[in-house]
Enzyme design. Sequence first.
Site, PDB file in Angstrom:
ATOM      1  N   GLY A  37      75.822  25.801  56.163  1.00 34.14           N
ATOM      2  CA  GLY A  37      75.964  26.790  57.138  1.00 34.14           C
ATOM      3  C   GLY A  37      75.137  26.352  58.309  1.00 34.14           C
ATOM      4  O   GLY A  37      75.410  26.636  59.530  1.00 34.14           O
ATOM      5  N   ASP A  90      66.330  12.116  49.204  1.00 37.29           N
ATOM      6  CA  ASP A  90      65.237  12.966  48.817  1.00 37.29           C
ATOM      7  C   ASP A  90      64.482  13.029  50.138  1.00 37.29           C
ATOM      8  O   ASP A  90      64.035  12.168  50.785  1.00 37.29           O
ATOM      9  CB  ASP A  90      64.350  12.130  47.914  1.00 37.29           C
ATOM     10  CG  ASP A  90      63.536  13.150  47.255  1.00 37.29           C
ATOM     11  OD1 ASP A  90      62.890  14.113  48.037  1.00 37.29           O
ATOM     12  OD2 ASP A  90      62.636  12.915  46.182  1.00 37.29           O
ATOM     13  N   CYS A 123      65.241  31.632  50.802  1.00 35.71           N
ATOM     14  CA  CYS A 123      66.244  32.662  50.527  1.00 35.71           C
ATOM     15  C   CYS A 123      65.399  33.439  49.348  1.00 35.71           C
ATOM     16  O   CYS A 123      66.081  33.805  48.350  1.00 35.71           O
ATOM     17  CB  CYS A 123      67.570  32.261  50.249  1.00 35.71           C
ATOM     18  SG  CYS A 123      67.791  31.365  48.976  1.00 35.71           S
TER      19      CYS A 123
HETATM   20  C1  LIG Z   1      68.507  26.723  49.999  1.00 35.10           C
HETATM   21  S1  LIG Z   1      69.738  25.285  49.784  1.00 35.10           S
HETATM   22  C2  LIG Z   1      69.983  24.951  51.297  1.00 35.10           C
HETATM   23  C3  LIG Z   1      70.988  25.706  51.968  1.00 35.10           C
HETATM   24  C4  LIG Z   1      71.494  25.055  53.210  1.00 35.10           C
HETATM   25  N1  LIG Z   1      70.587  24.782  54.154  1.00 35.10           N
HETATM   26  C5  LIG Z   1      72.506  25.893  53.987  1.00 35.10           C
HETATM   27  O1  LIG Z   1      72.280  26.726  54.852  1.00 35.10           O
HETATM   28  O2  LIG Z   1      73.818  25.903  53.628  1.00 35.10           O
HETATM   29  C6  LIG Z   1      68.544  24.033  48.998  1.00 35.10           C
HETATM   30  C7  LIG Z   1      68.891  22.497  49.145  1.00 35.10           C
HETATM   31  O3  LIG Z   1      67.869  21.790  49.000  1.00 35.10           O
HETATM   32  C8  LIG Z   1      68.503  20.731  48.262  1.00 35.10           C
HETATM   33  N2  LIG Z   1      67.265  19.830  47.689  1.00 35.10           N
HETATM   34  C9  LIG Z   1      66.784  19.905  46.639  1.00 35.10           C
HETATM   35  N3  LIG Z   1      65.634  19.221  46.312  1.00 35.10           N
HETATM   36  C10 LIG Z   1      65.707  18.351  47.560  1.00 35.10           C
HETATM   37  C11 LIG Z   1      65.187  17.111  47.835  1.00 35.10           C
HETATM   38  N4  LIG Z   1      64.028  16.818  47.187  1.00 35.10           N
HETATM   39  N5  LIG Z   1      65.470  16.536  48.916  1.00 35.10           N
HETATM   40  C12 LIG Z   1      66.555  17.001  49.654  1.00 35.10           C
HETATM   41  N6  LIG Z   1      67.419  18.126  49.316  1.00 35.10           N
HETATM   42  C13 LIG Z   1      66.922  18.720  48.406  1.00 35.10           C
HETATM   43  C14 LIG Z   1      69.464  21.284  47.198  1.00 35.10           C
HETATM   44  O4  LIG Z   1      70.442  20.160  46.967  1.00 35.10           O
HETATM   45  C15 LIG Z   1      69.957  22.264  48.025  1.00 35.10           C
HETATM   46  O5  LIG Z   1      71.233  22.083  48.522  1.00 35.10           O
END
Ligand SMILES: C[S@@+](CC[C@H](N)C(=O)[O-])C[C@H]1O[C@@H](n2cnc3c(N)ncnc32)[C@H](O)[C@@H]1O
Length: 417
Positions: free
Chosen positions: A238, A280, A347
């Site tokens: 989003g 990552d 969130c």
């Molecule tokens: C809160 S969600 C993000 C929502 C997104 N920003 C949106 O508005 O649709 C957090 C995201 O962090 C990702 N994530 C978790 N660990 C991560 C890492 N080490 N590096 C990159 N992304 C990571 C997860 O796969 C997840 O999609």
Amino acid sequence: MAQITPARRAASHLLWQVLGEGRLLSEVEGDSRLAPPDRARALRLATGTLRGLPRADHVLNPYLRKPPVPRVMAILRLGAFELCTGGDAHGVVNDCVAIAALHKKSAPMKGLVNAVLRKVAAEGPAAWEAAPTPRMPDWLRGPLLAAWGRDAVRTMEAVQAEPPPVDITPKAGAGVLPEGELLPTGSIRLAAPGQISALPGYEEGTWWVQDAAAALPARILGAKPGEAVLDMCAAPGGKTLQLADAGAEVTALDISERRMARVEENLARTGLTARCVIGDALEHEGSYDAILLDAPCSATGTMRRHPDLPYAKDGSEFMGLFELQARMIDRAVDLLKPGGRMVFCTCSLLPDEGEVQIEEALARHPVLRPDPAALDQPGIEEAWRTDACGLRLRPDHWAGRGGIDGFFIAAVKKAAG
Ligand SMILES: C[S@@+](CC[C@H](N)C(=O)[O-])C[C@H]1O[C@@H](n2cnc3c(N)ncnc32)[C@H](O)[C@@H]1O
């Protein structure tokens, strides 16, 4: 035997995966054999049951001398939810009995399912109405009471007990939009959401679903055309869409290949572009004018949309998230150009994932400066501001309008030289 309604059978399986196996609905593969409307209905039934679980138990308890095996309890809870919220009694009871008959642990108790749900069909709706507002589980209620006080927590619980409104973010210059209320912050709260993909403008990609609170971080970052912007945890996208819509050169990064596929689908539908990178964040290389860090977190601010969370989690894994958030902030500081801007958000309703994170980041990185002016955006209320450079949004804000997701958002700048 008559065929079981596919959505009901799938809903009972989803419930079992959350309640019996401790899995989040977002981690569970839906039944790919189901037609999309059935899959959507199954999800609605499962989330509705979870949102009203304490009410369902309140309705069921008088008819149970002791709790039956968990698989049977899950079926009874689904049945109670449907029977108390307008479901067709004959169809619900027959299907629940037939679902019980499918598994060897529940099959011997199909008579009990039948007897209990017949009583619930007759007497349950009144008991459901009279049941107290569902409370958050103690592992979460305790820290929230300490952080925000009893009145706020009770209002949050009242908001969370209701199905959440659906907000959309319109694309710049969007023509066709569904009907709804224009919120002070620029999002639109849909008047009659129904099937999202059937709404005007969906096919054309003139808007996307995004809670009003979730739309604020990208607005606060204020990406400008041509700027190199990193959306550091991008999926499902989003915020990537907002940044791309502002004309920035967006790199959308996420560690999850499955979730990144959603970002690509969303970009394709809206006709927007971003460079999608699966990787990552802690190992990412680059140099950016602005970074949006929407870090992985407890997601406790979105519990009204994800009522599975209190039942699939117990808070024990959150410490690891707090550490990851801090390491991601440190990495983002390295990736920012001098003079660059960063918005950090989660969130979450837990100060450890918001106010505390940014306070500690400012102390660790003398090169970071609070940027409170970035928070001067339409519709942002003074009461939401925290010390220094943050916004605290809670589900009890805008309670009269249907609430808002819980978020913490902070804006900082890196010193120019
Ligand atoms: C809160 S969600 C993000 C929502 C997104 N920003 C949106 O508005 O649709 C957090 C995201 O962090 C990702 N994530 C978790 N660990 C991560 C890492 N080490 N590096 C990159 N992304 C990571 C997860 O796969 C997840 O999609």
